[in-house]
Design a protein around this motif. Sequence first.
Motif, PDB file in Angstrom:
ATOM      1  N   GLU A 107       0.816  -1.222   0.000  1.00 54.37           N
ATOM      2  CA  GLU A 107       0.000   0.000   0.000  1.00 54.37           C
ATOM      3  C   GLU A 107       0.845   1.266   0.000  1.00 54.37           C
ATOM      4  OE1 GLU A 107      -3.289   0.255   2.799  1.00 54.37           O
ATOM      5  OE2 GLU A 107      -3.412  -1.928   2.805  1.00 54.37           O
ATOM      6  N   ARG A 108       2.091   1.173   0.430  1.00 53.48           N
ATOM      7  CA  ARG A 108       2.954   2.353   0.402  1.00 53.48           C
ATOM      8  C   ARG A 108       3.069   2.878  -1.031  1.00 53.48           C
ATOM      9  NH1 ARG A 108       8.043   0.800   4.451  1.00 53.48           N
ATOM     10  NH2 ARG A 108       6.785  -0.071   6.168  1.00 53.48           N
ATOM     11  N   VAL A 109       3.213   1.980  -1.988  1.00 51.74           N
ATOM     12  CA  VAL A 109       3.369   2.393  -3.382  1.00 51.74           C
ATOM     13  C   VAL A 109       2.023   2.687  -4.033  1.00 51.74           C
ATOM     14  CG1 VAL A 109       4.089   1.630  -5.683  1.00 51.74           C
ATOM     15  CG2 VAL A 109       5.590   1.279  -3.724  1.00 51.74           C
ATOM     16  N   THR A 110       1.013   1.877  -3.769  1.00 46.64           N
ATOM     17  CA  THR A 110      -0.282   2.117  -4.398  1.00 46.64           C
ATOM     18  C   THR A 110      -0.878   3.446  -3.934  1.00 46.64           C
ATOM     19  OG1 THR A 110      -1.412   0.803  -2.685  1.00 46.64           O
ATOM     20  CG2 THR A 110      -0.746  -0.333  -4.684  1.00 46.64           C
ATOM     21  N   ALA A 111      -0.728   3.764  -2.642  1.00 44.35           N
ATOM     22  CA  ALA A 111      -1.215   5.043  -2.138  1.00 44.35           C
ATOM     23  C   ALA A 111      -0.416   6.205  -2.707  1.00 44.35           C
ATOM     24  CB  ALA A 111      -1.167   5.062  -0.609  1.00 44.35           C
ATOM     25  N   ALA A 112       0.900   6.024  -2.800  1.00 45.17           N
ATOM     26  CA  ALA A 112       1.756   7.079  -3.350  1.00 45.17           C
ATOM     27  C   ALA A 112       1.439   7.324  -4.818  1.00 45.17           C
ATOM     28  CB  ALA A 112       3.223   6.705  -3.185  1.00 45.17           C
ATOM     29  N   ALA A 113       1.141   6.263  -5.565  1.00 40.75           N
ATOM     30  CA  ALA A 113       0.791   6.419  -6.976  1.00 40.75           C
ATOM     31  C   ALA A 113      -0.500   7.214  -7.126  1.00 40.75           C
ATOM     32  CB  ALA A 113       0.649   5.050  -7.632  1.00 40.75           C
ATOM     33  N   ALA A 114      -1.457   6.964  -6.248  1.00 40.94           N
ATOM     34  CA  ALA A 114      -2.704   7.723  -6.293  1.00 40.94           C
ATOM     35  C   ALA A 114      -2.448   9.202  -6.011  1.00 40.94           C
ATOM     36  CB  ALA A 114      -3.704   7.145  -5.286  1.00 40.94           C
ATOM     37  N   LEU A 115      -1.586   9.484  -5.043  1.00 45.51           N
ATOM     38  CA  LEU A 115      -1.225  10.871  -4.749  1.00 45.51           C
ATOM     39  C   LEU A 115      -0.501  11.515  -5.926  1.00 45.51           C
ATOM     40  CD1 LEU A 115       0.061  10.492  -1.067  1.00 45.51           C
ATOM     41  CD2 LEU A 115      -1.959  11.785  -1.781  1.00 45.51           C
ATOM     42  N   ALA A 116       0.392  10.758  -6.540  1.00 43.95           N
ATOM     43  CA  ALA A 116       1.161  11.289  -7.664  1.00 43.95           C
ATOM     44  C   ALA A 116       0.258  11.639  -8.842  1.00 43.95           C
ATOM     45  CB  ALA A 116       2.218  10.270  -8.090  1.00 43.95           C
ATOM     46  N   THR A 146       8.973   0.608 -11.446  1.00 45.51           N
ATOM     47  CA  THR A 146       8.217  -0.264 -12.347  1.00 45.51           C
ATOM     48  C   THR A 146       6.782  -0.424 -11.881  1.00 45.51           C
ATOM     49  OG1 THR A 146      10.242  -1.492 -12.871  1.00 45.51           O
ATOM     50  CG2 THR A 146       8.141  -2.560 -13.381  1.00 45.51           C
ATOM     51  N   LEU A 147       6.611  -0.609 -10.582  1.00 43.95           N
ATOM     52  CA  LEU A 147       5.275  -0.777 -10.034  1.00 43.95           C
ATOM     53  C   LEU A 147       4.444   0.501 -10.202  1.00 43.95           C
ATOM     54  CD1 LEU A 147       3.202  -2.444  -8.526  1.00 43.95           C
ATOM     55  CD2 LEU A 147       4.317  -1.799  -6.375  1.00 43.95           C
ATOM     56  N   MET A 148       5.047   1.653  -9.924  1.00 45.51           N
ATOM     57  CA  MET A 148       4.315   2.908 -10.059  1.00 45.51           C
ATOM     58  C   MET A 148       3.978   3.195 -11.520  1.00 45.51           C
ATOM     59  SD  MET A 148       5.846   5.554  -7.222  1.00 45.51           S
ATOM     60  CE  MET A 148       4.384   6.586  -7.307  1.00 45.51           C
ATOM     61  N   ALA A 149       4.867   2.805 -12.433  1.00 50.40           N
ATOM     62  CA  ALA A 149       4.589   2.989 -13.862  1.00 50.40           C
ATOM     63  C   ALA A 149       3.357   2.186 -14.272  1.00 50.40           C
ATOM     64  CB  ALA A 149       5.800   2.584 -14.688  1.00 50.40           C
ATOM     65  N   SER A 150       3.216   0.984 -13.714  1.00 53.14           N
ATOM     66  CA  SER A 150       2.041   0.171 -14.025  1.00 53.14           C
ATOM     67  C   SER A 150       0.767   0.772 -13.447  1.00 53.14           C
ATOM     68  CB  SER A 150       2.235  -1.252 -13.483  1.00 53.14           C
ATOM     69  OG  SER A 150       2.165  -1.277 -12.064  1.00 53.14           O
ATOM     70  N   LEU A 151       0.944   1.695 -12.494  1.00 54.99           N
ATOM     71  CA  LEU A 151      -0.202   2.360 -11.869  1.00 54.99           C
ATOM     72  C   LEU A 151      -0.427   3.762 -12.440  1.00 54.99           C
ATOM     73  CD1 LEU A 151       0.504   1.280  -8.177  1.00 54.99           C
ATOM     74  CD2 LEU A 151      -1.256   0.362  -9.704  1.00 54.99           C
ATOM     75  N   GLY A 152       0.252   4.075 -13.534  1.00 53.89           N
ATOM     76  CA  GLY A 152      -0.010   5.319 -14.235  1.00 53.89           C
ATOM     77  C   GLY A 152       0.916   6.473 -13.939  1.00 53.89           C
ATOM     78  N   VAL A 153       2.052   6.221 -13.290  1.00 50.02           N
ATOM     79  CA  VAL A 153       3.016   7.284 -12.988  1.00 50.02           C
ATOM     80  C   VAL A 153       4.223   7.091 -13.906  1.00 50.02           C
ATOM     81  CG1 VAL A 153       4.451   8.365 -11.224  1.00 50.02           C
ATOM     82  CG2 VAL A 153       2.248   7.355 -10.600  1.00 50.02           C
TER      83      VAL A 153
END
Length: 267
Positions: A107-116, A146-153
Amino acid sequence: MFLIIAKVAFFFLRPSNVILFLVLGGAVLLLVKWRRTGTTLVVVGALLMLACGLGPVGNMLFVPLESRFPRVTEVVTPPTGIVVLGGAVDTVRTERHGQVALAESAERVTAAAALARRFPEARIVLSGGQVAIFPGTVQEADAMVTLMASLGVHSRRPVLEDRSQNTWQNAVYSLDLAKPQPGERWLLVTSAFHMPRAIGVFRKAGWTGITAYPVDYRSTSDHLGFTSVSRGLRFTDIAVREWIGLVAYYLTGRTDSLLPGPDGVRK
């Protein structure tokens, strides 16, 4: 060297291992006819397994950590930047299988991606290096990109801090990369149970304008137990490790309070 010492020390302090040592030690003593001492160790081990594995010990240890900072329901003012601490990716499995393997704190990355995505002008620092005793070639910060890129960042947006092996290094190395200026507001994204130590360390390192953005809540209630011994022991292990970390960082001067809280709240 510090990483190895810390991991070896916690191997012997980990509650689930302590319980195993007690039961095995008691069994050995029973075999050599030290019956009273052996029986005592086995009984203590069994009681601890019940308390930590099925009882509420894990939740009781998590609650004061996770409730130290309020949950952020909405970010109104756009932040200058977002610092994301490692723990979301299992680098060993990622390297072995060739794809990003999520860890418990994803969730650290998924939440950060949403913020980004919500704040496209905010700077992003991903902080995390190799924390395995036998390091491989994958750095956690790289896998987080890589993970954040898959989440749209976009993969070129984050700044990578890939040297840190502990929370103190997260703070020091990220500070050196981001160079925050007076008046700037940065969000610190990490697990709620880890937030007190993380905020305390970032403040001690000299980072001003840092705001807690806790995610990855684990506790359910401070009086509820578990239906699985393995789950209860896992909760207890994680919580005890964090409390040991708080004490160790306080004693070594890496935080200025035992349980750092919001600005002006110390304990």
